[in-house]
Design a protein around this motif. Structure first.
Motif, short mmCIF file in Angstrom:
data_model
loop_
_atom_site.label_atom_id
_atom_site.label_comp_id
_atom_site.label_asym_id
_atom_site.label_seq_id
_atom_site.Cartn_x
_atom_site.Cartn_y
_atom_site.Cartn_z
N GLU A 71 131.35 22.59 13.84
CA GLU A 71 130.65 21.73 12.88
C GLU A 71 129.25 22.26 12.59
OE1 GLU A 71 130.42 16.96 12.50
OE2 GLU A 71 129.14 17.77 14.10
N ALA A 72 128.67 22.93 13.58
CA ALA A 72 127.33 23.49 13.41
C ALA A 72 127.35 24.82 12.67
CB ALA A 72 126.67 23.67 14.78
N GLY A 73 128.54 25.27 12.29
CA GLY A 73 128.66 26.50 11.53
C GLY A 73 128.71 27.77 12.36
N VAL A 74 128.95 27.61 13.65
CA VAL A 74 129.02 28.77 14.55
C VAL A 74 130.49 29.09 14.83
CG1 VAL A 74 128.42 29.67 16.84
CG2 VAL A 74 126.83 28.16 15.62
N VAL A 75 130.87 30.36 14.65
CA VAL A 75 132.24 30.79 14.89
C VAL A 75 132.34 31.43 16.27
CG1 VAL A 75 134.14 32.25 14.10
CG2 VAL A 75 132.63 31.16 12.43
N THR A 76 133.16 30.83 17.14
CA THR A 76 133.33 31.33 18.50
C THR A 76 134.80 31.22 18.89
OG1 THR A 76 131.15 30.41 19.06
CG2 THR A 76 132.55 31.08 20.89
N PRO A 77 135.38 32.25 19.52
CA PRO A 77 136.78 32.17 19.96
C PRO A 77 136.97 30.99 20.91
CG PRO A 77 136.01 34.43 20.04
CD PRO A 77 134.80 33.57 19.78
N TYR A 78 138.06 30.26 20.72
CA TYR A 78 138.33 29.07 21.53
C TYR A 78 138.39 29.41 23.02
CZ TYR A 78 140.81 24.92 23.28
OH TYR A 78 141.17 23.79 23.99
#
Length: 267
Positions: A71-78
């Protein structure tokens, strides 16, 4: 012999763990906040966590943490989020935040009273199986729960899907009809799952949430009733059988519970 009119109205009580048996405000919820904040780069408040919980569909705290980060716009692998979360929560060998969780329930008296009354108990939780069983043993509650349906046993169909509740009911030593069972939970998803499974949906408001506000959320999700404390479950599920033996005393457990388990009253 027990008079038929004195028989408890239920044969089984299924329990959620987090927010019902155990206070997770300083463990799971803290792990969510700290893990998400580490990726977002700014603090994550308690209200944000609760907003996702109330939204539904976030019974899995790993998933909830990933959603806050996304939601904060940060892309991180689950998988990376899960690893970071577990490092905080579980630690290297159960020495993380999980080791500091306090109980909410008076297990010896409340779980003991239900067992003494002949009710079968089961645990249905979104926790990984090893963490759920470790915590049960830590508090000495494992003997009360012959059935544990944790994350791995839910086949990807966690609450609000009724699957884990129905599965737990089928694993109990003695057959129980859904209408003769109650599920105790603290989220809207818990109440939806209980209703869908045909069980009585009993909500409990955790001590770290506002009672009136959260009770309204639970009722909106289908709770048949909402309790202020899980120790009140005894009176709620034993009905006349419990009331006839002694109503709950203000500020303490029902007198009849103490009589059932006199040794527990000392500790």
């Amino acid at each position: 012999a027990t008079c038929p009119s004195m028989a408890p109205p239920y044969d089984a009580v299924l329990w959620d763990m987090d927010g019902v048996l155990i206070d997770v405000s300083g463990s799971y919820r803290r792990a969510i906040q700290e893990t998400a904040a580490a990726y977002i780069g700014k603090p994550v408040d308690v209200a944000t966590v609760q907003r996702f919980k109330d939204m539904g569909g976030y019974n899995n705290d790993w998933k909830l943490t990933a959603a806050i980060i996304s939601e904060a716009g940060v892309v991180t692998p689950y998988e990376e989020v899960v690893t970071a979360f577990q490092a905080r929560y579980k630690g290297a060998d159960y020495d993380g935040l999980i080791s500091k969780e306090p109980p909410i329930i008076d297990g010896a008296k409340t779980l003991g009273a239900l067992a003494q009354a002949g009710l079968q108990l089961a645990l249905v939780t979104g926790r990984p199986d090893d963490e759920a069983r470790w915590s049960l043993k830590r508090f000495g509650w494992d003997g009360f729960f012959p059935v544990v349906v944790a994350m791995e046993a839910q086949e990807g169909k966690g609450k609000p899907d009724p699957f884990p509740l129905t599965k737990a009911l089928g694993l109990l030593p003695r057959p129980v009809e859904p209408a003769r069972a109650a599920y105790i939970g603290d989220t809207g998803d818990d109440m939806i799952a209980a209703r869908a499974a045909g069980m009585r949906a009993i909500g409990v408001v955790p001590p770290y949430l506002d009672f009136e506000a959260h009770a309204a959320t639970l009722r909106a999700a289908g709770a048949h009733e909402v309790l202020r404390h899980p120790d009140e479950v005894v009176a709620a599920v034993l009905g006349d059988a419990g009331a006839a033996a002694g109503a709950p005393a203000a500020g303490g457990p029902p007198e009849w519970v103490a009589r059932l388990l006199p040794e527990a009253a000392e500790g």
